[in-house]
Scaffold this motif. Sequence first.
Motif, PDB file in Angstrom:
ATOM      1  N   ALA A 122       0.805  -1.238   0.081  1.00  0.00           N
ATOM      2  CA  ALA A 122      -0.021  -0.046  -0.143  1.00  0.00           C
ATOM      3  C   ALA A 122       0.866   1.425   0.117  1.00  0.00           C
ATOM      4  N   ILE A 123       1.987   1.271   0.742  1.00  0.00           N
ATOM      5  CA  ILE A 123       2.797   2.483   0.570  1.00  0.00           C
ATOM      6  C   ILE A 123       3.488   2.591  -0.602  1.00  0.00           C
ATOM      7  N   ASN A 124       4.061   1.505  -1.120  1.00  0.00           N
ATOM      8  CA  ASN A 124       4.653   1.486  -2.390  1.00  0.00           C
ATOM      9  C   ASN A 124       3.580   2.084  -3.624  1.00  0.00           C
ATOM     10  N   GLU A 125       2.510   1.575  -3.569  1.00  0.00           N
ATOM     11  CA  GLU A 125       1.392   1.989  -4.469  1.00  0.00           C
ATOM     12  C   GLU A 125       1.225   3.486  -4.358  1.00  0.00           C
ATOM     13  N   ALA A 126       1.203   4.211  -3.112  1.00  0.00           N
ATOM     14  CA  ALA A 126       0.967   5.458  -2.659  1.00  0.00           C
ATOM     15  C   ALA A 126       2.107   6.154  -3.412  1.00  0.00           C
ATOM     16  N   LEU A 127       3.389   5.735  -3.345  1.00  0.00           N
ATOM     17  CA  LEU A 127       4.482   6.378  -3.777  1.00  0.00           C
ATOM     18  C   LEU A 127       4.623   6.326  -5.357  1.00  0.00           C
ATOM     19  N   GLY A 128       4.052   5.437  -5.833  1.00  0.00           N
ATOM     20  CA  GLY A 128       4.114   5.197  -7.346  1.00  0.00           C
ATOM     21  C   GLY A 128       5.192   4.569  -7.914  1.00  0.00           C
ATOM     22  N   GLN A 129       6.060   3.745  -6.927  1.00  0.00           N
ATOM     23  CA  GLN A 129       7.261   2.943  -7.189  1.00  0.00           C
ATOM     24  C   GLN A 129       7.475   2.172  -5.892  1.00  0.00           C
ATOM     25  N   GLU A 130       8.335   1.247  -6.204  1.00  0.00           N
ATOM     26  CA  GLU A 130       8.799   0.315  -5.114  1.00  0.00           C
ATOM     27  C   GLU A 130       9.888   0.994  -4.485  1.00  0.00           C
ATOM     28  N   VAL A 131       9.714   1.400  -3.134  1.00  0.00           N
ATOM     29  CA  VAL A 131      10.629   2.209  -2.282  1.00  0.00           C
ATOM     30  C   VAL A 131      10.996   1.122  -1.201  1.00  0.00           C
ATOM     31  N   LEU A 132      10.032   0.608  -0.744  1.00  0.00           N
ATOM     32  CA  LEU A 132      10.269  -0.376   0.505  1.00  0.00           C
ATOM     33  C   LEU A 132      10.308  -1.729   0.090  1.00  0.00           C
ATOM     34  N   LYS A 133      11.365  -2.554   0.561  1.00  0.00           N
ATOM     35  CA  LYS A 133      11.502  -4.049   0.133  1.00  0.00           C
ATOM     36  C   LYS A 133      10.667  -4.777   1.280  1.00  0.00           C
ATOM     37  N   ASP A 134      10.822  -4.203   2.631  1.00  0.00           N
ATOM     38  CA  ASP A 134      10.274  -4.955   3.792  1.00  0.00           C
ATOM     39  C   ASP A 134       9.826  -3.853   4.691  1.00  0.00           C
ATOM     40  N   ILE A 135       9.046  -4.397   6.025  1.00  0.00           N
ATOM     41  CA  ILE A 135       8.844  -3.512   6.884  1.00  0.00           C
ATOM     42  C   ILE A 135       9.180  -4.510   8.302  1.00  0.00           C
TER      43      ILE A 135
END
Length: 96
Positions: free
Chosen positions: A80-93
Amino acid sequence: MKRTEPQTVRQIIDAVFDRAAISGRYLEERASRLWPDIVGQGINRQTTRRYVREGVLHVYLSSAPLKQELGFQRGAIRDAINEALGQEVLKDIAIH
């Protein structure tokens, strides 16, 4: 002077950061700031600290049962966070 199409402020800021080569750190900071919007204010009240390091969002919570519950939802929250940013920023939490 060359005329261009009108741009939003967001587009202008993104273009400046791309030219300055600092967009990676900026996007990581935005990912951290999106936490309350994605999980809601109730969960955010239990969050004591959060930051992103090397593509991993580290979240510290004050409630053990909440840590357990969010552990099962890490992938969905990350997506959800990556989708909100428009690209893959997070690999994991990582939930602490």
